[in-house]
Design a protein around this motif. Sequence first.
Motif, PDB file in Angstrom:
ATOM      1  N   GLY A 151       0.807  -1.214   0.000  1.00 23.62           N
ATOM      2  CA  GLY A 151       0.000   0.000   0.000  1.00 23.62           C
ATOM      3  C   GLY A 151       0.836   1.258   0.000  1.00 23.62           C
ATOM      4  N   MET A 152       1.970   1.231   0.711  1.00 27.26           N
ATOM      5  CA  MET A 152       2.848   2.395   0.734  1.00 27.26           C
ATOM      6  C   MET A 152       3.472   2.637  -0.639  1.00 27.26           C
ATOM      7  SD  MET A 152       4.463   1.890   4.513  1.00 27.26           S
ATOM      8  CE  MET A 152       5.230   3.490   4.720  1.00 27.26           C
ATOM      9  N   TRP A 153       3.819   1.560  -1.365  1.00 25.53           N
ATOM     10  CA  TRP A 153       4.339   1.724  -2.730  1.00 25.53           C
ATOM     11  C   TRP A 153       3.248   2.273  -3.649  1.00 25.53           C
ATOM     12  CZ3 TRP A 153       9.068   2.008  -4.401  1.00 25.53           C
ATOM     13  CH2 TRP A 153      10.091   1.360  -3.724  1.00 25.53           C
ATOM     14  N   SER A 154       2.028   1.717  -3.545  1.00 29.27           N
ATOM     15  CA  SER A 154       0.970   2.135  -4.473  1.00 29.27           C
ATOM     16  C   SER A 154       0.484   3.556  -4.214  1.00 29.27           C
ATOM     17  CB  SER A 154      -0.199   1.150  -4.441  1.00 29.27           C
ATOM     18  OG  SER A 154      -0.817   1.160  -3.177  1.00 29.27           O
ATOM     19  N   SER A 155       0.616   4.039  -2.979  1.00 22.83           N
ATOM     20  CA  SER A 155       0.221   5.421  -2.688  1.00 22.83           C
ATOM     21  C   SER A 155       1.398   6.389  -2.838  1.00 22.83           C
ATOM     22  CB  SER A 155      -0.360   5.522  -1.277  1.00 22.83           C
ATOM     23  OG  SER A 155       0.623   5.234  -0.308  1.00 22.83           O
ATOM     24  N   GLU A 156       2.503   5.882  -3.385  1.00 16.78           N
ATOM     25  CA  GLU A 156       3.703   6.670  -3.670  1.00 16.78           C
ATOM     26  C   GLU A 156       4.347   7.284  -2.433  1.00 16.78           C
ATOM     27  OE1 GLU A 156       2.879   9.372  -6.871  1.00 16.78           O
ATOM     28  OE2 GLU A 156       2.470   7.733  -8.254  1.00 16.78           O
ATOM     29  N   GLU A 157       4.200   6.606  -1.264  1.00 17.45           N
ATOM     30  CA  GLU A 157       4.906   7.065  -0.073  1.00 17.45           C
ATOM     31  C   GLU A 157       6.379   6.710  -0.166  1.00 17.45           C
ATOM     32  OE1 GLU A 157       2.951   6.338   3.737  1.00 17.45           O
ATOM     33  OE2 GLU A 157       1.104   6.009   2.619  1.00 17.45           O
ATOM     34  N   TYR A 158       6.707   5.649  -0.896  1.00 12.55           N
ATOM     35  CA  TYR A 158       8.092   5.288  -1.179  1.00 12.55           C
ATOM     36  C   TYR A 158       8.432   5.857  -2.545  1.00 12.55           C
ATOM     37  CZ  TYR A 158       7.785   1.501   2.342  1.00 12.55           C
ATOM     38  OH  TYR A 158       7.635   0.766   3.473  1.00 12.55           O
ATOM     39  N   ARG A 159       9.620   6.371  -2.680  1.00 11.26           N
ATOM     40  CA  ARG A 159      10.061   6.902  -3.970  1.00 11.26           C
ATOM     41  C   ARG A 159      11.504   6.515  -4.209  1.00 11.26           C
ATOM     42  NH1 ARG A 159       6.679  12.284  -4.612  1.00 11.26           N
ATOM     43  NH2 ARG A 159       4.958  11.550  -3.384  1.00 11.26           N
TER      44      ARG A 159
END
Length: 57
Positions: free
Chosen positions: A30-38
């Motif tokens: 979920g963090m990848w899909s909400s672009e919290e990780y870059r």
Amino acid sequence: MKCPICKKEVKLGDPEMPFCSERCRLIDLGMWSSEEYRIPGPVADPGAGQTEEADDE
């Protein structure tokens, strides 16, 4: 090794490796899909993809 989400200890043979559980794996997804990780990269020039023809219109 520790789970990257909750920091619990994870053994190398665990089925959810590197996470301790499906819950932590889904939180990470979920963090990848909400672009919290870059992933850092060069800053794109907004005008770099335009051609001269596009400028004349």
